[in-house]
Enzyme design. Sequence first.
Site, PDB file in Angstrom:
ATOM      1  N   ASP A  16       0.776  -0.997   0.124  1.00 24.68           N
ATOM      2  CA  ASP A  16      -0.069   0.026  -0.038  1.00 24.68           C
ATOM      3  C   ASP A  16       0.872   1.258   0.038  1.00 24.68           C
ATOM      4  OD1 ASP A  16      -2.306   1.598   0.325  1.00 24.68           O
ATOM      5  OD2 ASP A  16      -2.078   1.705   2.447  1.00 24.68           O
ATOM      6  N   LEU A  17       0.477   2.200  -0.318  1.00 26.86           N
ATOM      7  CA  LEU A  17       1.138   3.373  -0.353  1.00 26.86           C
ATOM      8  C   LEU A  17       1.155   4.433   0.744  1.00 26.86           C
ATOM      9  CD1 LEU A  17       3.135   5.549  -2.162  1.00 26.86           C
ATOM     10  CD2 LEU A  17       1.045   6.587  -3.106  1.00 26.86           C
ATOM     11  N   ASP A  18       0.110   5.153   1.006  1.00 33.40           N
ATOM     12  CA  ASP A  18      -0.149   5.866   2.280  1.00 33.40           C
ATOM     13  C   ASP A  18      -0.164   5.093   3.388  1.00 33.40           C
ATOM     14  OD1 ASP A  18      -1.005   7.643   0.228  1.00 33.40           O
ATOM     15  OD2 ASP A  18      -3.081   7.576   0.587  1.00 33.40           O
ATOM     16  N   THR A  24       1.313  10.352   3.496  1.00 32.53           N
ATOM     17  CA  THR A  24       0.561  11.377   2.539  1.00 32.53           C
ATOM     18  C   THR A  24      -1.057  11.780   3.448  1.00 32.53           C
ATOM     19  OG1 THR A  24      -0.211   9.646   1.347  1.00 32.53           O
ATOM     20  CG2 THR A  24       1.486  11.145   0.610  1.00 32.53           C
ATOM     21  N   LYS A  52      -9.255   6.129   5.908  1.00 28.52           N
ATOM     22  CA  LYS A  52      -8.039   5.371   5.474  1.00 28.52           C
ATOM     23  C   LYS A  52      -8.349   4.368   4.821  1.00 28.52           C
ATOM     24  CE  LYS A  52      -4.451   5.941   8.844  1.00 28.52           C
ATOM     25  NZ  LYS A  52      -3.493   5.190   9.978  1.00 28.52           N
ATOM     26  N   SER A 121      -2.668   0.397  -4.293  1.00 34.79           N
ATOM     27  CA  SER A 121      -3.018   1.679  -3.647  1.00 34.79           C
ATOM     28  C   SER A 121      -4.336   2.034  -4.378  1.00 34.79           C
ATOM     29  CB  SER A 121      -1.937   2.587  -3.693  1.00 34.79           C
ATOM     30  OG  SER A 121      -2.561   3.956  -3.207  1.00 34.79           O
ATOM     31  N   ALA A 122      -5.255   2.696  -3.462  1.00 35.76           N
ATOM     32  CA  ALA A 122      -6.336   3.261  -3.940  1.00 35.76           C
ATOM     33  C   ALA A 122      -6.013   4.712  -4.578  1.00 35.76           C
ATOM     34  CB  ALA A 122      -7.470   3.485  -2.751  1.00 35.76           C
ATOM     35  N   LYS A 152     -10.771  -1.096  -1.721  1.00 31.95           N
ATOM     36  CA  LYS A 152     -10.691  -2.090  -0.710  1.00 31.95           C
ATOM     37  C   LYS A 152     -11.849  -1.805   0.212  1.00 31.95           C
ATOM     38  CE  LYS A 152      -5.544  -1.027  -1.021  1.00 31.95           C
ATOM     39  NZ  LYS A 152      -4.378  -0.456  -0.387  1.00 31.95           N
ATOM     40  N   GLU A 176       0.200  -3.497   4.600  1.00 32.53           N
ATOM     41  CA  GLU A 176      -0.867  -2.558   4.691  1.00 32.53           C
ATOM     42  C   GLU A 176      -0.771  -1.931   6.013  1.00 32.53           C
ATOM     43  OE1 GLU A 176      -3.537  -0.960   3.812  1.00 32.53           O
ATOM     44  OE2 GLU A 176      -3.830  -1.802   1.657  1.00 32.53           O
ATOM     45  N   ASP A 177      -1.375  -0.866   5.908  1.00 29.98           N
ATOM     46  CA  ASP A 177      -1.725  -0.047   7.374  1.00 29.98           C
ATOM     47  C   ASP A 177      -2.959   0.183   7.851  1.00 29.98           C
ATOM     48  OD1 ASP A 177      -2.255   2.227   5.525  1.00 29.98           O
ATOM     49  OD2 ASP A 177      -1.919   3.553   7.132  1.00 29.98           O
TER      50      ASP A 177
END
Length: 214
Positions: A16-18, A24, A52, A121-122, A152, A176-177
Amino acid sequence: MPDYSMLQQMKGAIFDLDGVIVDTAKYHYLAWRSLASELGFDFTEADNERLKGVSRMRSLDILLDIGGLEFTEDEKLAMADKKNGLYVDYISRLEESELLPGVREYLIRLRGCGIGIALGSASKNAQFILDKLNIAGMFDAVVDGNKVSRAKPDPEVFLTAARGLGLQPYECVVFEDAEAGVAAGKAAGMQVVGTGRPEALSGADIIVSGLHEL
Protein backbone atom coordinates in the site's frame (compact mmCIF):
# COMPACT_ATOMS: atom_id res chain seq x y z
CA MET A 1 7.54 -13.98 18.62
CA PRO A 2 6.14 -13.26 15.12
CA ASP A 3 6.64 -15.93 12.45
CA TYR A 4 8.65 -14.25 9.70
CA SER A 5 9.02 -17.42 7.60
CA MET A 6 6.34 -16.22 5.17
CA LEU A 7 8.61 -13.33 4.22
CA GLN A 8 11.41 -15.73 3.36
CA GLN A 9 9.09 -17.72 1.09
CA MET A 10 7.34 -14.87 -0.73
CA LYS A 11 7.97 -14.24 -4.43
CA GLY A 12 6.10 -10.95 -4.59
CA ALA A 13 5.69 -8.02 -2.18
CA ILE A 14 2.69 -5.73 -2.70
CA PHE A 15 2.74 -2.44 -0.84
CA ASP A 16 0.00 0.00 0.00
CA LEU A 17 1.20 3.59 -0.41
CA ASP A 18 -0.25 5.91 2.23
CA GLY A 19 0.98 4.99 5.69
CA VAL A 20 3.34 2.24 4.47
CA ILE A 21 5.68 3.95 2.00
CA VAL A 22 4.99 7.59 2.88
CA ASP A 23 2.66 9.44 5.23
CA THR A 24 0.42 11.36 2.85
CA ALA A 25 -2.58 10.94 5.17
CA LYS A 26 -1.82 14.35 6.69
CA TYR A 27 -2.16 15.97 3.27
CA HIS A 28 -5.40 14.13 2.55
CA TYR A 29 -6.68 15.35 5.90
CA LEU A 30 -5.76 18.98 5.23
CA ALA A 31 -7.46 18.85 1.83
CA TRP A 32 -10.65 17.22 3.17
CA ARG A 33 -10.72 19.63 6.12
CA SER A 34 -10.48 22.58 3.75
CA LEU A 35 -13.39 21.25 1.69
CA ALA A 36 -15.49 20.63 4.81
CA SER A 37 -14.77 24.13 6.07
CA GLU A 38 -15.95 25.55 2.76
CA LEU A 39 -19.16 23.53 3.17
CA GLY A 40 -19.66 24.92 6.67
CA PHE A 41 -18.71 22.14 9.08
CA ASP A 42 -15.69 20.84 10.99
CA PHE A 43 -13.80 17.72 9.92
CA THR A 44 -11.59 16.34 12.69
CA GLU A 45 -8.57 14.05 12.69
CA ALA A 46 -10.77 11.41 14.33
CA ASP A 47 -13.20 11.75 11.41
CA ASN A 48 -10.27 11.33 9.04
CA GLU A 49 -9.52 7.87 10.46
CA ARG A 50 -12.70 6.66 8.74
CA LEU A 51 -11.22 7.51 5.34
CA LYS A 52 -8.09 5.36 5.63
CA GLY A 53 -7.71 3.02 2.65
CA VAL A 54 -11.00 4.21 1.12
CA SER A 55 -11.51 5.50 -2.43
CA ARG A 56 -11.90 9.22 -3.14
CA MET A 57 -15.64 9.11 -3.90
CA ARG A 58 -16.41 6.87 -0.93
CA SER A 59 -14.36 9.25 1.25
CA LEU A 60 -16.45 12.16 -0.01
CA ASP A 61 -19.66 10.27 0.83
CA ILE A 62 -18.38 9.73 4.40
CA LEU A 63 -17.40 13.41 4.68
CA LEU A 64 -20.83 14.58 3.49
CA ASP A 65 -22.51 12.14 5.86
CA ILE A 66 -20.55 13.70 8.74
CA GLY A 67 -21.74 17.13 7.62
CA GLY A 68 -25.30 15.92 7.09
CA LEU A 69 -25.27 17.16 3.49
CA GLU A 70 -26.52 15.74 0.19
CA PHE A 71 -25.54 16.70 -3.35
CA THR A 72 -26.05 15.44 -6.88
CA GLU A 73 -23.52 13.11 -8.49
CA ASP A 74 -22.24 15.93 -10.71
CA GLU A 75 -21.78 18.20 -7.71
CA LYS A 76 -19.94 15.44 -5.85
CA LEU A 77 -17.61 14.84 -8.80
CA ALA A 78 -16.76 18.55 -8.82
CA MET A 79 -16.07 18.45 -5.06
CA ALA A 80 -13.85 15.37 -5.41
CA ASP A 81 -11.87 17.12 -8.16
CA LYS A 82 -11.52 20.20 -5.98
CA LYS A 83 -10.25 18.13 -3.05
CA ASN A 84 -7.79 16.36 -5.33
CA GLY A 85 -6.50 19.69 -6.60
CA LEU A 86 -5.78 20.79 -3.03
CA TYR A 87 -4.11 17.45 -2.26
CA VAL A 88 -1.94 17.51 -5.39
CA ASP A 89 -0.81 21.01 -4.46
CA TYR A 90 0.37 19.67 -1.08
CA ILE A 91 2.11 16.57 -2.43
CA SER A 92 3.82 18.50 -5.24
CA ARG A 93 6.24 19.56 -2.52
CA LEU A 94 7.02 15.97 -1.42
CA GLU A 95 10.70 15.08 -1.09
CA GLU A 96 12.67 11.84 -0.64
CA SER A 97 13.16 12.74 3.02
CA GLU A 98 9.46 12.00 3.60
CA LEU A 99 9.86 8.29 2.88
CA LEU A 100 8.95 6.40 6.04
CA PRO A 101 11.86 4.83 7.97
CA GLY A 102 13.36 1.72 6.39
CA VAL A 103 11.36 1.89 3.14
CA ARG A 104 14.22 2.44 0.69
CA GLU A 105 16.47 -0.06 2.49
CA TYR A 106 13.76 -2.75 2.49
CA LEU A 107 12.93 -2.23 -1.20
CA ILE A 108 16.63 -2.50 -2.08
CA ARG A 109 16.88 -5.70 -0.04
CA LEU A 110 13.86 -7.23 -1.79
CA ARG A 111 15.23 -6.38 -5.22
CA GLY A 112 18.55 -7.93 -4.26
CA CYS A 113 16.69 -11.16 -3.42
CA GLY A 114 14.89 -11.19 -6.77
CA ILE A 115 11.47 -10.61 -5.21
CA GLY A 116 8.88 -8.85 -7.38
CA ILE A 117 7.71 -5.49 -6.00
CA ALA A 118 4.31 -3.96 -6.71
CA LEU A 119 2.20 -1.08 -5.44
CA GLY A 120 -1.47 -1.69 -4.66
CA SER A 121 -3.09 1.61 -3.72
CA ALA A 122 -6.45 3.34 -3.95
CA SER A 123 -4.62 6.60 -4.69
CA LYS A 124 -5.02 8.03 -8.20
CA ASN A 125 -1.83 10.02 -7.62
CA ALA A 126 0.36 7.01 -6.82
CA GLN A 127 2.70 7.27 -9.83
CA PHE A 128 3.18 10.99 -9.22
CA ILE A 129 4.05 10.34 -5.57
CA LEU A 130 6.51 7.54 -6.40
CA ASP A 131 8.21 9.88 -8.89
CA LYS A 132 8.45 12.66 -6.27
CA LEU A 133 9.98 10.20 -3.78
CA ASN A 134 12.44 8.98 -6.43
CA ILE A 135 11.53 5.30 -5.97
CA ALA A 136 9.32 4.66 -9.03
CA GLY A 137 12.05 2.58 -10.67
CA MET A 138 12.01 0.10 -7.79
CA PHE A 139 8.49 -1.12 -8.61
CA ASP A 140 7.81 -3.83 -11.19
CA ALA A 141 4.09 -3.05 -11.25
CA VAL A 142 2.01 -0.07 -10.09
CA VAL A 143 -1.72 -0.64 -9.61
CA ASP A 144 -3.61 2.42 -8.40
CA GLY A 145 -7.07 3.94 -8.41
CA ASN A 146 -6.79 4.62 -12.14
CA LYS A 147 -6.49 0.90 -12.92
CA VAL A 148 -9.14 -0.66 -10.70
CA SER A 149 -12.80 0.12 -10.10
CA ARG A 150 -13.49 -1.59 -6.79
CA ALA A 151 -12.13 -0.13 -3.56
CA LYS A 152 -10.65 -2.08 -0.66
CA PRO A 153 -11.76 -4.26 1.14
CA ASP A 154 -12.47 -5.69 -2.32
CA PRO A 155 -9.31 -7.63 -3.33
CA GLU A 156 -9.23 -6.34 -6.94
CA VAL A 157 -6.22 -4.06 -6.47
CA PHE A 158 -4.04 -6.81 -4.98
CA LEU A 159 -5.15 -9.50 -7.44
CA THR A 160 -4.34 -7.10 -10.29
CA ALA A 161 -0.93 -6.39 -8.76
CA ALA A 162 -0.18 -10.13 -8.49
CA ARG A 163 -1.03 -10.57 -12.18
CA GLY A 164 1.24 -7.61 -12.96
CA LEU A 165 4.07 -9.49 -11.26
CA GLY A 166 3.19 -12.72 -13.07
CA LEU A 167 2.54 -14.46 -9.75
CA GLN A 168 -0.23 -16.40 -8.05
CA PRO A 169 -1.91 -14.70 -5.05
CA TYR A 170 -0.51 -17.25 -2.57
CA GLU A 171 3.02 -16.31 -3.68
CA CYS A 172 2.51 -12.68 -2.61
CA VAL A 173 2.58 -10.84 0.70
CA VAL A 174 0.68 -7.58 1.21
CA PHE A 175 2.00 -4.71 3.35
CA GLU A 176 -0.85 -2.59 4.71
CA ASP A 177 -1.64 -0.04 7.42
CA ALA A 178 -5.45 0.01 7.23
CA GLU A 179 -8.18 -2.41 8.26
CA ALA A 180 -9.81 -2.30 4.81
CA GLY A 181 -6.46 -3.07 3.18
CA VAL A 182 -5.75 -6.00 5.50
CA ALA A 183 -9.20 -7.40 4.69
CA ALA A 184 -8.53 -6.94 0.95
CA GLY A 185 -5.22 -8.78 1.21
CA LYS A 186 -6.79 -11.71 3.05
CA ALA A 187 -9.70 -11.80 0.57
CA ALA A 188 -7.12 -12.01 -2.23
CA GLY A 189 -5.70 -15.16 -0.64
CA MET A 190 -2.47 -13.45 0.40
CA GLN A 191 -0.66 -13.20 3.71
CA VAL A 192 -0.55 -9.72 5.20
CA VAL A 193 2.01 -7.70 7.13
CA GLY A 194 0.29 -4.91 9.05
CA THR A 195 2.30 -1.76 9.67
CA GLY A 196 1.25 0.69 12.35
CA ARG A 197 -1.26 0.54 15.18
CA PRO A 198 -2.10 -3.06 16.22
CA GLU A 199 -5.70 -2.17 17.15
CA ALA A 200 -6.46 -1.41 13.48
CA LEU A 201 -4.66 -4.47 12.11
CA SER A 202 -6.11 -7.44 13.96
CA GLY A 203 -6.50 -9.53 10.79
CA ALA A 204 -2.84 -9.29 9.77
CA ASP A 205 -0.51 -12.29 9.98
CA ILE A 206 2.35 -10.16 11.32
CA ILE A 207 2.20 -6.65 12.79
CA VAL A 208 5.23 -4.32 12.85
CA SER A 209 5.52 -0.63 13.60
CA GLY A 210 7.07 0.03 10.18
CA LEU A 211 9.24 -1.43 7.43
CA HIS A 212 12.37 -0.49 9.38
CA GLU A 213 11.61 -3.50 11.63
CA LEU A 214 12.06 -5.81 8.64
